[in-house]
Design an enzyme around this catalytic site. Structure first.
Site, PDB file in Angstrom:
ATOM      1  N   TYR A 142       0.862  -1.191   0.000  1.00  0.00           N
ATOM      2  CA  TYR A 142       0.000   0.000   0.000  1.00  0.00           C
ATOM      3  C   TYR A 142       0.890   1.230   0.000  1.00  0.00           C
ATOM      4  CZ  TYR A 142      -3.557   3.453   1.264  1.00  0.00           C
ATOM      5  OH  TYR A 142      -4.385   4.556   1.269  1.00  0.00           O
ATOM      6  N   ASP A 237       9.377   2.910  -0.209  1.00  0.00           N
ATOM      7  CA  ASP A 237       8.282   3.597   0.476  1.00  0.00           C
ATOM      8  C   ASP A 237       8.471   3.370   1.975  1.00  0.00           C
ATOM      9  OD1 ASP A 237       4.617   3.511   0.354  1.00  0.00           O
ATOM     10  OD2 ASP A 237       6.037   4.434   1.735  1.00  0.00           O
ATOM     11  N   LYS A 265       4.159  10.225   8.083  1.00  0.00           N
ATOM     12  CA  LYS A 265       3.865   9.811   9.456  1.00  0.00           C
ATOM     13  C   LYS A 265       4.824  10.429  10.477  1.00  0.00           C
ATOM     14  CE  LYS A 265       1.788   5.483   7.814  1.00  0.00           C
ATOM     15  NZ  LYS A 265       0.358   5.568   8.117  1.00  0.00           N
TER      16      LYS A 265
HETATM   17  P1  KE4 Z   1      -1.003   8.825   3.810  1.00  0.00           P
HETATM   18  O1  KE4 Z   1      -1.448   9.415   2.494  1.00  0.00           O
HETATM   19  O2  KE4 Z   1      -2.128   8.042   4.480  1.00  0.00           O
HETATM   20  O3  KE4 Z   1      -0.320   9.843   4.714  1.00  0.00           O
HETATM   21  O4  KE4 Z   1       0.171   7.756   3.510  1.00  0.00           O
HETATM   22  C1  KE4 Z   1      -0.087   6.740   2.576  1.00  0.00           C
HETATM   23  C2  KE4 Z   1       0.843   5.574   2.844  1.00  0.00           C
HETATM   24  C3  KE4 Z   1       1.929   5.403   2.000  1.00  0.00           C
HETATM   25  N1  KE4 Z   1       2.801   4.388   2.189  1.00  0.00           N
HETATM   26  C4  KE4 Z   1       2.641   3.518   3.217  1.00  0.00           C
HETATM   27  C5  KE4 Z   1       3.631   2.401   3.386  1.00  0.00           C
HETATM   28  C6  KE4 Z   1       1.542   3.650   4.103  1.00  0.00           C
HETATM   29  O5  KE4 Z   1       1.383   2.747   5.114  1.00  0.00           O
HETATM   30  C7  KE4 Z   1       0.627   4.699   3.920  1.00  0.00           C
HETATM   31  C8  KE4 Z   1      -0.569   4.897   4.816  1.00  0.00           C
HETATM   32  N2  KE4 Z   1      -0.753   3.910   5.831  1.00  0.00           N
HETATM   33  C9  KE4 Z   1      -2.129   3.656   6.243  1.00  0.00           C
HETATM   34  C10 KE4 Z   1      -2.189   2.536   7.285  1.00  0.00           C
HETATM   35  N3  KE4 Z   1      -1.388   1.426   6.986  1.00  0.00           N
HETATM   36  C11 KE4 Z   1      -2.764   4.914   6.756  1.00  0.00           C
HETATM   37  C12 KE4 Z   1      -4.049   4.712   7.536  1.00  0.00           C
HETATM   38  C13 KE4 Z   1      -5.232   5.189   6.751  1.00  0.00           C
HETATM   39  O6  KE4 Z   1      -5.281   4.971   5.514  1.00  0.00           O
HETATM   40  O7  KE4 Z   1      -6.121   5.768   7.394  1.00  0.00           O
END
Ligand code: KE4
Length: 423
Positions: A142, A237, A265
């Site tokens: 993801y 990533d 994060k």
């Molecule tokens: P954001 O756009 O949510 O800040 O980051 C996206 C992203 C990109 N790469 C990795 C490896 C990530 O885990 C994420 C976002 N993680 C999720 C939970 N695993 C965010 C939680 C959510 O979607 O509410």
């Protein structure tokens, strides 16, 4: 006091699914979300006045714990001087320097406002730099919700079993190629078929969105060699792993030199910050130095930079090895407790991350993660929540510990696990 239930009822009439991010809705565990009123250290307090030990930690940012005094003070001091100028400020130079000093593969960095923006921009940069269109990602990986990454995505997409990529044109996802995590032969096969047009491989160097899955020995190095041999870029990533798996990220822990790195994060310390960076020669393709366009109204705003800088500077003095050891021992005992109840259990752990899968199968990729028994997970999640333990409402997420989690927190969590009854 308006309860979580009443707030959720109201939210559902105003916001799709009642939440601003799908995985928070707790749909897959047949529960309603708790509305959080405040958080401090390892604890959440809900609108219902209940306290929970938190193992979501805002999905990763809160490695120092919630409301850390140094971070809170930096935010307060900066907010008193204005929050966003739409012009350069000292703090974005200082956070850029701190990130470059910490992350081995980053020589130059651009701040954005989310992990999605970071990965989306890194892919556009890779395409602009190589003149190619293709991207290879992994089943269950993801990388945020940009169109190109929604094929066979993990996290909330997997949790909700969303088929394919509704709303994403086939013309977009036709450039997205897939392989299984830890399967270098699969990667080689994709490159044999499409290598001339693959701009980049994007990988979570430690996968955190199919549950926690570790890279097997040689996997990351293999990706480095294959991409180099085919003139493709390697994008790490590190939105989850950056500043968590080690202060310098997974690339420091595993000794791999990616071309581009995406962060998020933790580098925002709880405020919206993402970043992408890498070799200067590549990064200088980004406008206004180069012509690959990416922009953002709130990119580098002083308030978010202050939170991120205070977080990174405080993390620089933390004992990562001690937290890793404590998390290893805690998650091992949790595994033992659950196995003693006669259910199948597989645990993956690294640093301050772990996932307990309900399967006897070694979990090394998305298909093996999917062998985890969803019903057993729901029973576990539900009963732990009843006992004041706040876990991610999905089997495809990680549990996050922090420097704020105490031994008493871990013991209370283990006590709650001992009381779980599986049917
Ligand atoms: P954001 O756009 O949510 O800040 O980051 C996206 C992203 C990109 N790469 C990795 C490896 C990530 O885990 C994420 C976002 N993680 C999720 C939970 N695993 C965010 C939680 C959510 O979607 O509410």
């Amino acid at each position: 006091m308006t309860s979580s239930h009443d707030l959720f009822r109201r939210a559902e009439t105003l916001i799709p699914g009642g939440v601003n991010s799908p995985v928070r809705a707790c749909k897959s565990v047949h529960a309603e979300p708790l509305f959080i009123a405040s958080a401090n250290g390892s604890a959440l307090t809900t609108e219902d006045g209940q306290q929970y030990i938190d193992y979501v930690m805002s999905w990763g940012p809160m490695l120092l714990g919630h409301n850390h005094p140094v971070v809170a003070q930096a935010i307060a001091d900066t907010a008193a001087k204005g929050t966003s100028f739409g012009a350069p400020c000292r703090l974005e130079v200082e956070l850029a320097q701190a990130v470059i000093d910490a992350v081995p593969g980053i020589e130059m960095v651009r701040m954005v406002s989310s992990g999605t923006e970071a990965t989306m921009s890194a892919l556009r940069l890779a395409r602009g730099y190589t003149g190619r269109n293709g991207v290879l990602k992994f089943h269950g990986g993801y990388h945020g919700h940009a169109d190109a990454f929604l094929a066979s995505a993990g996290s909330g997409v997997a949790t909700q079993s969303i088929p394919g990529t509704p709303g994403v044109p086939q013309d977009v996802v036709k450039h997205t190629h897939l392989a299984h995590y830890n399967d270098l032969n699969g990667v080689r096969a994709v490159f044999d078929a499409h290598g001339a047009d693959i701009a980049a491989v994007i990988v979570e160097p430690v996968a955190g969105n199919m549950g926690l899955v570790l890279p097997q020995p040689g996997f990351l190095q293999g990706l480095r060699e294959i991409t180099r041999a085919h003139g493709a870029l390697l994008i790490f990533d590190e939105v989850i792993t950056g500043f968590r798996v080690a202060f310098g990220g997974a690339q420091a822990a595993f000794g791999i030199d990616p071309d581009l790195t995406c962060l998020g994060k933790i580098i925002g310390g709880g405020l919206p910050v993402g970043a992408y960076g890498g070799k200067k020669e590549i990064m200088e393709y980004i406008a206004p130095k180069g012509t690959v366009y990416q922009a953002g109204t709130l990119s580098g705003n002083p308030l978010a930079m202050a939170a991120g800088l205070a977080t990174v500077q405080t993390l620089a003095t933390q004992k990562y090895d001690v937290l890793a050891q404590r998390t290893a021992e805690f998650s091992k005992e949790l595994e033992n407790i659950l196995r003693a109840k006669g259910v199948p259990v597989w645990r993956n752990h690294i640093a301050s991350l772990f996932t307990i899968f309900f399967t006897e199968t070694a979990v090394t990729d998305f298909p093996t993660a999917q062998t985890s028994d969803a019903d057993l997970f729901i029973q576990f999640y539900t009963q732990m929540r009843e006992r004041g333990i706040y876990l991610a409402p999905s089997g495809y997420e990680c549990a996050f510990t922090s420097f704020a989690h105490t031994d008493a927190d871990f013991e209370r969590t283990l006590e709650a696990a001992r009381a779980v009854r599986f049917s």
